[in-house]
Motif scaffolding. Sequence first.
Motif, mmCIF file in Angstrom:
data_model
loop_
_atom_site.group_PDB
_atom_site.id
_atom_site.type_symbol
_atom_site.label_atom_id
_atom_site.label_comp_id
_atom_site.label_asym_id
_atom_site.label_seq_id
_atom_site.Cartn_x
_atom_site.Cartn_y
_atom_site.Cartn_z
ATOM 1 N N PRO A 4 0.834 -1.205 0.000
ATOM 2 C CA PRO A 4 0.000 0.000 0.000
ATOM 3 C C PRO A 4 0.873 1.261 0.000
ATOM 4 N N THR A 5 0.318 2.350 -0.509
ATOM 5 C CA THR A 5 0.984 3.638 -0.350
ATOM 6 C C THR A 5 0.135 4.436 0.627
ATOM 7 N N PHE A 6 0.724 4.812 1.734
ATOM 8 C CA PHE A 6 -0.049 5.467 2.786
ATOM 9 C C PHE A 6 -0.200 6.957 2.509
ATOM 10 N N PRO A 7 -1.368 7.508 2.825
ATOM 11 C CA PRO A 7 -1.555 8.950 2.625
ATOM 12 C C PRO A 7 -0.607 9.758 3.515
ATOM 13 N N VAL A 8 -0.126 10.855 2.951
ATOM 14 C CA VAL A 8 0.841 11.693 3.676
ATOM 15 C C VAL A 8 0.300 13.116 3.786
ATOM 16 N N ALA A 37 -1.704 4.434 12.984
ATOM 17 C CA ALA A 37 -2.787 3.545 12.541
ATOM 18 C C ALA A 37 -3.645 3.199 13.755
ATOM 19 N N ASP A 38 -4.941 3.033 13.536
ATOM 20 C CA ASP A 38 -5.865 2.664 14.616
ATOM 21 C C ASP A 38 -6.426 1.267 14.373
ATOM 22 N N TYR A 39 -6.657 0.557 15.477
ATOM 23 C CA TYR A 39 -7.223 -0.792 15.392
ATOM 24 C C TYR A 39 -8.598 -0.792 16.059
ATOM 25 N N LYS A 45 -7.142 0.728 10.579
ATOM 26 C CA LYS A 45 -7.704 1.799 9.744
ATOM 27 C C LYS A 45 -7.055 3.135 10.088
ATOM 28 N N ASN A 46 -7.487 4.189 9.403
ATOM 29 C CA ASN A 46 -6.924 5.541 9.591
ATOM 30 C C ASN A 46 -5.391 5.504 9.501
ATOM 31 N N VAL A 47 -4.889 4.716 8.559
ATOM 32 C CA VAL A 47 -3.438 4.581 8.436
ATOM 33 C C VAL A 47 -2.891 5.786 7.679
ATOM 34 N N THR A 156 -9.685 -1.380 21.384
ATOM 35 C CA THR A 156 -9.092 -0.477 20.385
ATOM 36 C C THR A 156 -7.638 -0.185 20.752
ATOM 37 N N TYR A 157 -6.843 0.027 19.704
ATOM 38 C CA TYR A 157 -5.404 0.272 19.903
ATOM 39 C C TYR A 157 -4.917 1.305 18.906
ATOM 40 N N LYS A 158 -3.800 1.936 19.250
ATOM 41 C CA LYS A 158 -3.137 2.834 18.324
ATOM 42 C C LYS A 158 -1.718 2.327 18.126
ATOM 43 N N PHE A 159 -1.322 2.181 16.846
ATOM 44 C CA PHE A 159 0.053 1.795 16.510
ATOM 45 C C PHE A 159 0.725 3.012 15.888
ATOM 46 N N MET A 160 1.929 3.322 16.345
ATOM 47 C CA MET A 160 2.624 4.496 15.816
ATOM 48 C C MET A 160 4.101 4.194 15.588
ATOM 49 N N ILE A 161 4.706 4.963 14.698
ATOM 50 C CA ILE A 161 6.166 4.908 14.530
ATOM 51 C C ILE A 161 6.674 6.346 14.565
#
Length: 353
Positions: A4-8, A37-39, A45-47, A156-161
């Motif tokens: 995928p190409t993520f929106p920036v 990104a949200d889980y 989603k919301n990546v 629900t979770y939030k993943f971040m870098i």
Amino acid sequence: MSTPTFPVTKNKNPQLAHFNMDEIAFGKNFTDHMFVADYENGVWKNVEIKPYSPITLDPSSAVLHYGQTIFEGIKAFKNDKGEFVIFRPDQNLIRFNTSATRMEMPAVPEWLFIEGMKQLIHLEKDWIPTKPDSSLYIRPFMIATDPYLGVRPSLTYKFMIILGPSGPYFSAPMKILIEQKYTRATPGGVGFAKNGGNYGASLHPVELAKKKGFDQILWTDANEHKYVEEVGVMNVMFVIDGKVITPSLERGTVLKGVTRDSSIILLREMGYVVEERNLSVEEIVTAHKKGLFQEIFGVGTAAVVSMVKQLAHEDYIMDFDIDKMVIAKALKQELHEIRMGMKEDKHHWMVKI
Ligand SMILES: *Cc1c(COP(=O)(O)O)cnc(C)c1O
């Protein structure tokens, strides 16, 4: 699935131009963008990649109360050929998901973890320091976001870098105290996971050791304080009578370091005998008394190889001559050459961006 190409969303007020790369402090400076990104309901989603900024959390968010949070630490480099490379991120993904399982959190798929990291770093490539021994530190993490105070896994979770330039990490040789009271990990516990609570729990014992003049603790097993486990947040290696010995992972009380694994592979290729086994304080002290205890060093992503100049067991002090640490130095050099592309990457550890 295809990549995928993520929106920036670009940062309108980037700090890179104002940033002095000569004044990098580890963990304090962050780049202009972050990956989020949200889980929810079993899907990510919301990546997106967006400007680095504070995030909003409900005060009742699960992570703030019960510590459902995990993280990783990885480094990217600009190598001698001018390529942008990441060191073994696949191993960090495996460990991240091992930590997630233990903390009853969802697994993060490769397309989020690795692709997210690659696309974020690609956008931030001018933040990668080019000075010798510098790198871009990568911090992926996940937090539980349910606004609910019941003790149960969050839904629900939030993943971040986030990314931060990291200087030539000068690791001064350390003075280490063998811990005889506190414990980092227990069999059946969470020591093998990179979850937040492990690090919060380590602060007090380490501060007590600092008051006694030491830099770090050598953790010992929870039952008897007899077997050594790790040095602070690094895996530990000993050279006794020419052999390299490192605590085994069997009991689940030692973190499975990527640097540890890489070091074992490289040391064996360099012709050294490496033993993964239980190592008691008694064996260490006895070896020292016989003059057979030659080297001790920590291995981990942040400082790579950190020499120990003094190890104390209660009143018994063991001093080491850093200049004579042949194996630690050779290992450090070997890892450096592979990462900089000066040496063939036989194991395909370097992932190009
Ligand atoms: C992260 C960590 C290490 C080192 O692991 P690397 O993958 O080599 O960075 C060792 N011990 C602990 C407790 C850690 O958290």
